[in-house]
Design an enzyme around this catalytic site. Structure first.
Site, PDB file in Angstrom:
ATOM      1  N   THR A  67       0.647  -1.288   0.192  1.00  0.00           N
ATOM      2  CA  THR A  67      -0.521  -0.080  -0.061  1.00  0.00           C
ATOM      3  C   THR A  67       1.138   0.984   0.616  1.00  0.00           C
ATOM      4  O   THR A  67       2.007   1.232   0.394  1.00  0.00           O
ATOM      5  CB  THR A  67      -1.013   0.179   1.489  1.00  0.00           C
ATOM      6  OG1 THR A  67      -1.302   1.342   1.393  1.00  0.00           O
ATOM      7  CG2 THR A  67      -0.155  -0.210   2.760  1.00  0.00           C
ATOM      8  N   CYS A 109      -2.507   5.110  -4.823  1.00  0.00           N
ATOM      9  CA  CYS A 109      -2.718   4.402  -4.442  1.00  0.00           C
ATOM     10  C   CYS A 109      -2.739   3.036  -5.071  1.00  0.00           C
ATOM     11  O   CYS A 109      -3.084   2.972  -6.409  1.00  0.00           O
ATOM     12  CB  CYS A 109      -3.782   4.889  -3.676  1.00  0.00           C
ATOM     13  SG  CYS A 109      -5.221   3.730  -3.463  1.00  0.00           S
TER      14      CYS A 109
END
Length: 231
Positions: free
Chosen positions: A83, A197
Site C-alpha cells: 500500500t 494507491c
C-alpha cells in the site's frame, strides 16, 4: 530465490494483485511451473482504516513493525508494504528489521525518470497526496516535480478509494470522475500520472489518460521479483 514478505490486507483487493503479479513474473522468468516463494501478512483493513482516519499513526506503526518482524522471522529476505499510504512509517519498519524493505516510490520514480518525465501528477488517498512522506521522497530523492489535484478533486479521489475500490466496486461513473481529474492534472502541466494507491489500477487503465500512467502496484511487484531473483 529470496522469500518475498508481503505486508498486505490494505486492502486485500490490491494484495491479491500483488500475489498474482509476483507469481506471474517468476513464472515468466523461471518457467511454466515456477512460482514465487512468498509470505503474506494480511491485516483486517477495517481496523487499519479506522486508525488512519483517527490519525493514530503511532498505533499503525506498531502494527506494521510487528508484521515486518513476523515476516522476517518466517524467513522473508525482502519486504514489501502493499500500500502507498502505509509507507508513511516505512523508515520505522526498515529500522526494525535487518532485511531490505523495498519502498514503493523508488521503482516508480526510477521508471518515470527513465521515460524522461520530470513533472508528474499524483493520485492516491488524501494521506498520500497531502502528507510529505510520499511527495517528499519523490522530490528530494528523485528530483521529480509532483503536482496533486485541487481540494475538491482530492476529496473525490479519496472517497472513491475508501468507499468503492477497497470493497471491489469498480463503477463507470467513478472512472469518468478520475478521467476528468487526470485531465485537469495534465492541464496543469503533468507529463505523466502516478497511480499512487494500489487499488486505483482496478479502475484506471492507460486508455483513461492522455499521458502515460505509472501503476505503483505493478512496478513495486516487478521490482520485488528482480530483488528476489538477484544473487
Amino acid at each position: 530465490m529470496k522469500m518475498i514478505g508481503l505486508i498486505g490486507g490494505m486492502s486485500w483487493e490490491s494484495s491479491a494483485a500483488y500475489y498474482r503479479i509476483v507469481n506471474e513474473g517468476v513464472r515468466d522468468r523461471l518457467g511454466p511451473t515456477a512460482s514465487a516463494r512468498c509470505l503474506l501478512w494480511s491485516f483486517n483493513f477495517a481496523e487499519i482504516e479506522d486508525l488512519q482516519h483517527k490519525g493514530d499513526w503511532p498505533g499503525l506503526t506498531t502494527r506494521m513493525v510487528d508484521a515486518a518482524r513476523r515476516l522476517e522471522a518466517g524467513g522473508a529476505g525482502v519486504l514489501l508494504i502493499c500500500t502507498n499510504t502505509m509507507h508513511r512509517m516505512a523508515s520505522d519498519v526498515q529500522a526494525a528489521v535487518s532485511v531490505p524493505l523495498l519502498h514503493i516510490a523508488d521503482p516508480t520514480a526510477e521508471r518515470i525518470k527513465a521515460a524522461g518525465f520530470r513533472k508528474v501528477g499524483l493520485l492516491g488517498t488524501a494521506f498520500t497526496m497531502e502528507h510529505a512522506f510520499y511527495k517528499g521522497r519523490l522530490t528530494d530523492q528523485h528530483g521529480l516535480d509532483v503536482i496533486i489535484p485541487n481540494e475538491e478533486d482530492r476529496a473525490i479521489v479519496h472517497r472513491i478509494i475508501y468507499e468503492e475500490l477497497v470493497a471491489g466496486k469498480v463503477l463507470p461513473s467513478s472512472r469518468e470522475d478520475y478521467r476528468a481529474i487526470i485531465a485537469r492534472l495534465v492541464e496543469n502541466g503533468a507529463e505523466a500520472v502516478i497511480l499512487g494507491c494500489t487499488e486505483i489500477m482496478l479502475l484506471i487503465q492507460p486508455e483513461d489518460s492522455q499521458v502515460p500512467i505509472f501503476d505503483t502496484t505493478a512496478l513495486h511487484a516487478a521490482a520485488a521479483i528482480e530483488l528476489a531473483l538477484s544473487r
